[in-house]
Motif scaffolding. Structure first.
Motif, PDB file in Angstrom:
ATOM      1  N   TYR A   1     -24.467  11.799  39.072  1.00  0.00           N
ATOM      2  CA  TYR A   1     -25.213  12.168  37.840  1.00  0.00           C
ATOM      3  C   TYR A   1     -26.580  11.844  37.846  1.00  0.00           C
ATOM      4  CZ  TYR A   1     -20.700  12.800  36.024  1.00  0.00           C
ATOM      5  OH  TYR A   1     -19.254  13.488  35.871  1.00  0.00           O
ATOM      6  N   THR A   2     -26.965  10.556  38.719  1.00  0.00           N
ATOM      7  CA  THR A   2     -28.387  10.655  38.805  1.00  0.00           C
ATOM      8  C   THR A   2     -29.226  11.770  39.431  1.00  0.00           C
ATOM      9  OG1 THR A   2     -27.912   8.212  38.810  1.00  0.00           O
ATOM     10  CG2 THR A   2     -30.071   8.784  39.658  1.00  0.00           C
TER      11      THR A   2
ATOM     12  N   SER B   1     -26.203   6.206  32.803  1.00  0.00           N
ATOM     13  CA  SER B   1     -27.346   6.511  31.890  1.00  0.00           C
ATOM     14  C   SER B   1     -27.889   8.202  32.130  1.00  0.00           C
ATOM     15  CB  SER B   1     -28.536   5.520  32.225  1.00  0.00           C
ATOM     16  OG  SER B   1     -29.660   5.970  31.506  1.00  0.00           O
ATOM     17  N   ALA B   2     -27.757   8.370  33.143  1.00  0.00           N
ATOM     18  CA  ALA B   2     -28.177   9.770  33.571  1.00  0.00           C
ATOM     19  C   ALA B   2     -26.968  10.677  33.014  1.00  0.00           C
ATOM     20  CB  ALA B   2     -28.131   9.976  35.324  1.00  0.00           C
TER      21      ALA B   2
ATOM     22  N   LYS C   1     -25.174  10.309  30.297  1.00  0.00           N
ATOM     23  CA  LYS C   1     -25.440  10.369  28.647  1.00  0.00           C
ATOM     24  C   LYS C   1     -26.666  11.286  28.566  1.00  0.00           C
ATOM     25  CE  LYS C   1     -23.463   5.881  27.884  1.00  0.00           C
ATOM     26  NZ  LYS C   1     -23.714   4.423  27.364  1.00  0.00           N
ATOM     27  N   LYS C   2     -27.832  11.119  29.091  1.00  0.00           N
ATOM     28  CA  LYS C   2     -28.676  12.112  29.141  1.00  0.00           C
ATOM     29  C   LYS C   2     -28.432  13.446  29.380  1.00  0.00           C
ATOM     30  CE  LYS C   2     -32.225   8.722  30.346  1.00  0.00           C
ATOM     31  NZ  LYS C   2     -33.159   8.556  31.832  1.00  0.00           N
ATOM     32  N   LEU C   3     -27.646  13.867  30.252  1.00  0.00           N
ATOM     33  CA  LEU C   3     -27.083  15.045  30.814  1.00  0.00           C
ATOM     34  C   LEU C   3     -26.273  15.962  29.620  1.00  0.00           C
ATOM     35  CD1 LEU C   3     -26.502  14.711  34.341  1.00  0.00           C
ATOM     36  CD2 LEU C   3     -28.397  16.322  33.307  1.00  0.00           C
ATOM     37  N   THR C   4     -25.547  14.972  28.745  1.00  0.00           N
ATOM     38  CA  THR C   4     -25.114  15.645  27.688  1.00  0.00           C
ATOM     39  C   THR C   4     -25.718  16.152  26.624  1.00  0.00           C
ATOM     40  OG1 THR C   4     -24.719  13.447  26.543  1.00  0.00           O
ATOM     41  CG2 THR C   4     -22.936  13.850  28.084  1.00  0.00           C
ATOM     42  N   GLN C   5     -26.892  15.917  26.662  1.00  0.00           N
ATOM     43  CA  GLN C   5     -27.980  16.466  25.730  1.00  0.00           C
ATOM     44  C   GLN C   5     -28.653  17.439  25.990  1.00  0.00           C
ATOM     45  OE1 GLN C   5     -27.814  15.246  22.624  1.00  0.00           O
ATOM     46  NE2 GLN C   5     -26.028  13.780  23.451  1.00  0.00           N
ATOM     47  N   ALA C   6     -28.526  17.916  27.418  1.00  0.00           N
ATOM     48  CA  ALA C   6     -29.514  19.042  28.010  1.00  0.00           C
ATOM     49  C   ALA C   6     -29.065  20.264  27.350  1.00  0.00           C
ATOM     50  CB  ALA C   6     -28.699  19.293  29.351  1.00  0.00           C
TER      51      ALA C   6
ATOM     52  N   GLN D   1     -33.990  18.313  35.407  1.00  0.00           N
ATOM     53  CA  GLN D   1     -35.203  18.072  35.007  1.00  0.00           C
ATOM     54  C   GLN D   1     -36.375  18.808  35.530  1.00  0.00           C
ATOM     55  OE1 GLN D   1     -35.897  17.105  31.962  1.00  0.00           O
ATOM     56  NE2 GLN D   1     -33.892  15.946  31.670  1.00  0.00           N
TER      57      GLN D   1
ATOM     58  N   GLU E   1     -29.198  14.867  37.022  1.00  0.00           N
ATOM     59  CA  GLU E   1     -30.126  14.384  35.922  1.00  0.00           C
ATOM     60  C   GLU E   1     -31.599  14.940  36.631  1.00  0.00           C
ATOM     61  OE1 GLU E   1     -32.662  13.030  33.254  1.00  0.00           O
ATOM     62  OE2 GLU E   1     -32.325  11.902  34.846  1.00  0.00           O
TER      63      GLU E   1
END
Length: 121
Positions: free
Chosen positions: A101-102, A70-71, A73-78, A109, A105
């Motif tokens: 990745y957790t 999940s982290a 996937k969020k990071l790919t949008q950074a 942030q 991420e």
């Protein structure tokens, strides 16, 4: 002989470790998706089964694997590669061994937020 066996086990462990995929270099291909999954599974197992923590239970492993995915996937949008690269350098290529990745991420942030703040009275 024991040293030779220990060295062989160590090399096997390193060979089994999957490569880290930079989230901003991720192209979405099936091959890279599998590499990300392999890295996450390998890293979580190392952290929870072979490290200081002794929490090698299927429930814990699957939960942490899911958190890392999940982290990722969020990071790919950074949006800020400079901040991301610094976090990866600090947590993956530095003296700290917290390359998951957790953590990346969370620290991305925090650093992104802090980069826009100034000290005021």
């Amino acid at each position: 002989m024991k040293k030779l066996l220990g060295l062989a086990a160590l090399l096997t462990t390193f060979a089994a470790q999957a490569d880290f995929i930079h989230p901003l270099d991720f192209n979405g291909s099936d091959a890279q998706k599998q590499e990300v999954i392999d890295f996450i599974q390998s890293r979580v197992k190392a952290d929870y089964c072979n490290g200081q923590l002794d929490m090698c239970q299927p429930t814990t492993l699957r939960m942490m694997e899911q958190q890392n995915l999940s982290a990722f996937k969020k990071l790919t949008q950074a949006k800020d590669r400079k901040v991301m690269d610094r976090v990866i350098k600090d947590y993956c290529n530095g003296s700290l061994d917290m390359c998951n990745y957790t953590t990346i991420e969370m620290m991305y942030q925090q650093n992104l937020k802090a980069s826009g703040e100034k000290l005021t009275w």
